[in-house]
Every structure is written in structure tokens, then in C-alpha cells.
Enzyme design. Structure first.
Site, PDB file in Angstrom:
ATOM      1  N   GLY A  18      91.382-103.737 -35.707  1.00 52.32           N
ATOM      2  CA  GLY A  18      89.872-103.414 -35.077  1.00 52.32           C
ATOM      3  C   GLY A  18      88.858-104.196 -35.789  1.00 52.32           C
ATOM      4  N   GLY A  20      85.316-103.638 -35.651  1.00 51.20           N
ATOM      5  CA  GLY A  20      83.958-103.068 -35.471  1.00 51.20           C
ATOM      6  C   GLY A  20      83.588-103.314 -37.145  1.00 51.20           C
ATOM      7  CD  GLU A 182      68.709 -93.375 -32.663  1.00 51.59           C
ATOM      8  OE1 GLU A 182      68.457 -93.703 -33.532  1.00 51.59           O
ATOM      9  OE2 GLU A 182      69.857 -93.860 -32.118  1.00 51.59           O
ATOM     10  CG  ASP A 309      83.295 -94.255 -36.660  1.00 54.52           C
ATOM     11  OD1 ASP A 309      82.985 -93.789 -37.454  1.00 54.52           O
ATOM     12  OD2 ASP A 309      82.809 -94.658 -35.600  1.00 54.52           O
TER      13      ASP A 309
END
Length: 446
Positions: A18, A20, A182, A309
């Protein structure tokens, strides 16, 4: 590559799955120490999720929130990046199998595969809703909105556009957390700008739906009221205590028996761990995420860590920390430090999260921020300025930081800037001399 076509990998590396916030932070920590790392990600870029809604509403170009891994790690010769799809993970063996059959294994495995949208079994949500969890998601939503607006907007100075069917331009946003709030604020301001400039006869309806009783639930009561008041003032219809029963191509059904005609349902209703984690042979808990120990290791699997996450990370009070960018970055760095300790024969240390607060942008000159571990509440222009500064600094790369600041300045001094962009094309980056090396490969059709 070797002479026979195999992937040439370092000996006994740390495998990070990953790329991220968490995975990049972990690889950085290890690369800074000169340790061999293989980082695996399906994309050739690192994406900054907190600003995806600005990509979707034409405030920022997608390239400003997605920076190529090769640029991020160009000063880290011991970090090897593999752009490939991971199809299987054997956590006990510290092994990742790629789509072409290549197997990557090492001394340690760090699971940082991120998250996917959680639709909670709502019929039609996966097929018809627009999640907002990746740059590709944001680009798909931007193109969808752009197409609808271009099809049904008036030409400047005329009223020759046919009246669209009911709900065509209306938007339903699911979820009252930061993503939903948002996004709803940004869409409402975009539609208002299109109306002011004569492109739309009237602003499209924007509805925010959430099962909870307040917006921005993790924030204080003052933030709840401020967010609700501002969204209402810019034309957002807030419907709390109401969930989604089904999503169709041209309407959304709510669990109170009502239906809203719409072709655009933005899904910010929750997330779960990436599917690759579920088949990795690791213990999972809430949201399909990996339950980790205090030092971020996976119990019963020596040499395996989970961060960001992909993990349920215990906080100082024993409760699981929220899925925030700051948690992902800090946990990634901490896991890297603990892997380094293990490789050097030193005991690991528990992860200590430094709570710097939380914030959410609600609209132009409107934001809420809870600063420090005591979460002192700030709202309005001061919080808006703080949000801009913090998020610009968190962006990866000087070009992205500069572009974001200029785009935000333009939006601030010209309220109709986003409408002009929406009626022409996507926002563009500055033509930097070395821009070719700094552009990710984003495929909205993927």
C-alpha cells in the site's frame, strides 16, 4: 529486471503493501535508515484523500493530490516501488503475490492497503452511487457533474437551454462526517456560482442525508451547530435521522418512505478495509480492519504489522483511533521504526498518537477546527485559514503546494472561479519545467 525477465528485488526486504499515507510514511522511515524496502501499490502515485472533494468540484486538478511514488522516493535508493495489483497475501510467510504471478517476500510485512467504501448492503449503492475514496473516484464524479452541467446549462447571456427533467442536476450526499459536509458545501457553492453567472436558472438542490442526529459527530456541540448553520445558509438541505434505503439511477429512496429524484448520489457513508486484507490470514475486527497490538504488530504473526485505514489501532484510552490522515501518517512512521528496531535486535515500542486536533472545511471562509489534544474549538475565517495552511503543508511536493495555494487564492478572491472552470474544462497545473516527472498516471475509467 534480471536477464530472464524476473523482478530484480533487494535481499531480505521489508514488504510494504500500500502506497497511501501510512505506507509511504513507513517506507520513508525505513528508507531514511538505509533499509531495503519493496513498496507495492496498484497505482504509480500516492494520493491525498482529504482534498478529493476539491478535485470532484473542479477546485484542484487531480495531479495536485496525487504524486508519483518515483518522485517521492527518488532520494531513497533502498526503496523499490512495484506498480502492480496484489492478488493474494500470505501474512505468515510475509509474502505478497502479484497479478502476474510474481511473489514478493521479506523479513517483515507491513499491511497498509487502505480502505474501500462501505455500502452497508444498501441496494443499488455500489452500482449507482459515487464514492469519494480515491483520485479515480473524484475524477469520475467531476466528469459526471461536468457532463450534466454542460448539457443543461444556459449559454452566456441566453436562456436557450431546455428545462432538465426533475432532479437532473440535484445532488444527494450521504454521510454527515467531514467528507459529506465538505462535499455538500463545495457542491452548493459551485451550483450557486453557476447561477450567479447565468449558466443555471436556479441553483440545483443539494441534500445531505445522515442517520445520526448531528453533523461532524466527532466534533464538539459548537462545531455541530456551526456546520449545520453554514450548510443551511448556502442552500444545503440537511436531513438527519434518515438513512438511505436504496439507490437507483435516477432517484434515491430514504428509509422514511420518501424518494428524491437525482442522478448524482455522493457516498461518504463509511469505509472498510481493502479486500486484500480479508484474505491475508490475519485477525480482523470492526470494518474488516486488522486488530493490532499497542506496537502496531499483528498478534500471533511475528514480523507482521498493520497501519492506517487497514488497522484498528488502540488509542491511549483503549478505544480505536479514528481513520484520519494524521493517524495513518504517524502509525506508518511508528511501524517503520519498530521494524527497524526488530531488524537491529532492539525491543519494539508502543505507538503513541500525538493528537493535533481535527478540522473540516464547510465552505468559502467557513471551517471548524479543534486544535490540540484538548480540542479547543475555532470556527469561521480563522479556522478556514488554518485548514488551508495545514492541508497545503501536508500535500506532497513543492509543485502541489504552490498550485493549491494559488487555486485557493483565486477561489477566495473570485467566488465564480469554480463556475468558470466547470463550464470550460478541468483545472490545470502550472506548466512546471519538470512537470513530466511529476505527473501521475490517473485513469478515471479504471
Amino acid at each position: 529486471m534480471t536477464a530472464d525477465g524476473a523482478v530484480d528485488l533487494p535481499q531480505d526486504p521489508v514488504v510494504v503493501l500500500g502506497g497511501g499515507l501510512a505506507g509511504v510514511a513507513c517506507a520513508h522511515a525505513l528508507g531514511d535508515a538505509g533499509e531495503p524496502v519493496v513498496l507495492v501499490d496498484r497505482n504509480d502515485y500516492h494520493q491525498f484523500q482529504p482534498l478529493l472533494y476539491q478535485v470532484a468540484t473542479s477546485q484542484l486538478p487531480a495531479e495536485d493530490v496525487a504524486r508519483p511514488h518515483r518522485v517521492i522516493f527518488h532520494k531513497h535508493p533502498t526503496v523499490r516501488v512495484l506498480t502492480a495489483e496484489a492478488v493474494a497475501v500470505d501474512a505468515a510467510a510475509h509474502r505478497v503475490t502479484l497479478g502476474d504471478g510474481t511473489e514478493v517476500a521479506g523479513s517483515h510485512l507491513v499491511l497498509a492497503a487502505g480502505a474501500q467504501p462501505e455500502f452497508f448492503g444498501v441496494p443499488g449503492a455500489a452500482e449507482h452511487a459515487f464514492p469519494l475514496y480515491s483520485v479515480v473516484d473524484a475524477e469520475r464524479l467531476r466528469r459526471h457533474l461536468h457532463g450534466l452541467v454542460r448539457e443543461h446549462a444556459h449559454a452566456p447571456g441566453t436562456k436557450d437551454a431546455p428545462e432538465p427533467p426533475p432532479g437532473t442536476l440535484d445532488v444527494v450526499v450521504v454521510g454527515g462526517g467531514p467528507t459529506g459536509v465538505e462535499t455538500a458545501g463545495a457542491v452548493a457553492e459551485l451550483m450557486a456560482a453557476l447561477t450567479r453567472t447565468g449558466r443555471l436558472a436556479a441553483p440545483a438542490r443539494v441534500v445531505l442525508v445522515d442517520r445520526g442526529t448531528v453533523l461532524l459527530a466527532p466534533f464538539t456541540d459548537a462545531a455541530h451547530h456551526y456546520a449545520h448553520g453554514h450548510l443551511t445558509s448556502v442552500g444545503v438541505e440537511v436531513r438527519l435521522g434518515t438513512g438511505v434505503a436504496a439507490v437507483h439511477a435516477e432517484r434515491v429512496e430514504l428509509d422514511d418512505g420518501t424518494a428524491i429524484p437525482t442522478r448524482t448520489v455522493v457516498w461518504g457513508g463509511g469505509e472498510s478495509a481493502a479486500p486484500i486484507v480479508l484474505g491475508a490470514g490475519v485477525p480482523t475486527g470492526r470494518g474488516g480492519r486488522v486488530d493490532v497490538a499497542a506496537d502496531l504488530s499483528v498478534p500471533g504473526l511475528p514480523g507482521v504489522y498493520a497501519v492506517g485505514d487497514a488497522a484498528n489501532i488502540p488509542g491511549p484510552d483503549g478505544r480505536t483511533l479514528p481513520q484520519l490522515g494524521s493517524v495513518a501518517q504517524q502509525s506508518g512512521r511508528a511501524a517503520g521504526a519498530n521494524v527497524l528496531r526488530e531488524r537491529r535486535g532492539v525491543p519494539t515500542e508502543p505507538f503513541r498518537y500525538k493528537d493535533k486536533g481535527i478540522m473540516a472545511m464547510i465552505g468559502r471562509n467557513a471551517a471548524v477546527a479543534e486544535v490540540g489534544h484538548r480540542h479547543h474549538t475555532v470556527e469561521g475565517p480563522v479556522a478556514f485559514a488554518a485548514w488551508l495552511g495545514v492541508h497545503a503543508m501536508l500535500l506532497s511536493g513543492a509543485h502541489s503546494k504552490t498550485d493549491a495555494f494559488l487555486s485557493w487564492a483565486w477561489d477566495y478572491f473570485d467566488r465564480d472561479h469554480s463556475a468558470l472552470v466547470e463550464m470550460t474544462d478541468a483545472p490545470h497545473r502550472i506548466a512546471w519545467e519538470d512537470t513530466t516527472a511529476d505527473v501521475p498516471h490517473i485513469d478515471p475509467g479504471a
